[in-house]
Design a protein around this motif. Structure first.
Motif, PDB file in Angstrom:
ATOM      1  N   THR A   1      45.638  17.113  30.511  1.00 45.82           N
ATOM      2  CA  THR A   1      44.493  16.957  31.050  1.00 45.82           C
ATOM      3  C   THR A   1      44.737  17.551  32.684  1.00 45.82           C
ATOM      4  O   THR A   1      44.141  17.642  33.632  1.00 45.82           O
ATOM      5  CB  THR A   1      43.597  15.945  31.332  1.00 45.82           C
ATOM      6  N   ARG A   2      46.140  17.965  32.799  1.00 46.79           N
ATOM      7  CA  ARG A   2      46.722  18.471  33.983  1.00 46.79           C
ATOM      8  C   ARG A   2      45.805  19.670  34.809  1.00 46.79           C
ATOM      9  O   ARG A   2      45.925  19.639  36.049  1.00 46.79           O
ATOM     10  CB  ARG A   2      48.054  18.998  33.902  1.00 46.79           C
ATOM     11  N   ASN A   3      44.826  20.324  34.137  1.00 52.90           N
ATOM     12  CA  ASN A   3      44.321  21.347  34.884  1.00 52.90           C
ATOM     13  C   ASN A   3      42.899  20.897  35.388  1.00 52.90           C
ATOM     14  O   ASN A   3      42.195  21.722  36.023  1.00 52.90           O
ATOM     15  CB  ASN A   3      43.994  22.357  33.768  1.00 52.90           C
ATOM     16  N   MET A   4      42.625  19.577  34.743  1.00 59.31           N
ATOM     17  CA  MET A   4      41.279  19.130  35.528  1.00 59.31           C
ATOM     18  C   MET A   4      41.792  17.999  36.419  1.00 59.31           C
ATOM     19  O   MET A   4      42.066  16.876  35.817  1.00 59.31           O
ATOM     20  CB  MET A   4      40.573  18.489  33.875  1.00 59.31           C
ATOM     21  N   THR A   5      41.414  18.109  37.686  1.00 58.67           N
ATOM     22  CA  THR A   5      41.676  17.543  38.627  1.00 58.67           C
ATOM     23  C   THR A   5      41.134  15.947  38.570  1.00 58.67           C
ATOM     24  O   THR A   5      42.166  14.943  38.562  1.00 58.67           O
ATOM     25  CB  THR A   5      41.246  17.783  39.972  1.00 58.67           C
TER      26      THR A   5
END
Length: 102
Positions: free
Chosen positions: A25-29
């Motif tokens: 989930t690193r791309n969804m803040t």
């Protein structure tokens, strides 16, 4: 007691899965902030459990600080991550969304 080794053994898969979820989930803040907080909370709970199992939970480290009290550090890190997200990052995202819709 059989529960202590099993409890200690479960730390690695629990922490490992929470780290994998963070990575995914690193791309969804929003998701990353919440999942990172969970990683730190699992770390704090794991430390607390280890301190009780190994008997250094009541060991004095400072004047009034016992071994188990050090678990507050990862708990606070998780809390600070969420505070930063809700107080700084989310308002920025909301402002950018409003500007994009105009």
């Amino acid at each position: 007691m059989v529960w202590k080794p099993l409890g200690l053994l479960m730390i690695l898969p629990t922490l490992g899965i929470s780290i994998v979820i963070c990575w995914r989930t690193r791309n969804m803040t929003s998701e990353l902030a919440h999942n990172l907080a969970i990683v730190f909370w699992i770390t704090a709970n794991s430390y607390w459990m280890i301190s009780e199992f190994l008997g250094f939970d009541t060991l004095l480290i400072g004047h009034t600080i016992e071994g188990k009290h050090l678990a507050i550090i990862p708990f606070l890190i998780g809390l600070l991550i969420l505070a930063y997200y809700y107080l700084v990052q989310k308002p920025r995202e909301t402002k950018q969304e409003r500007v994009a819709t105009l």
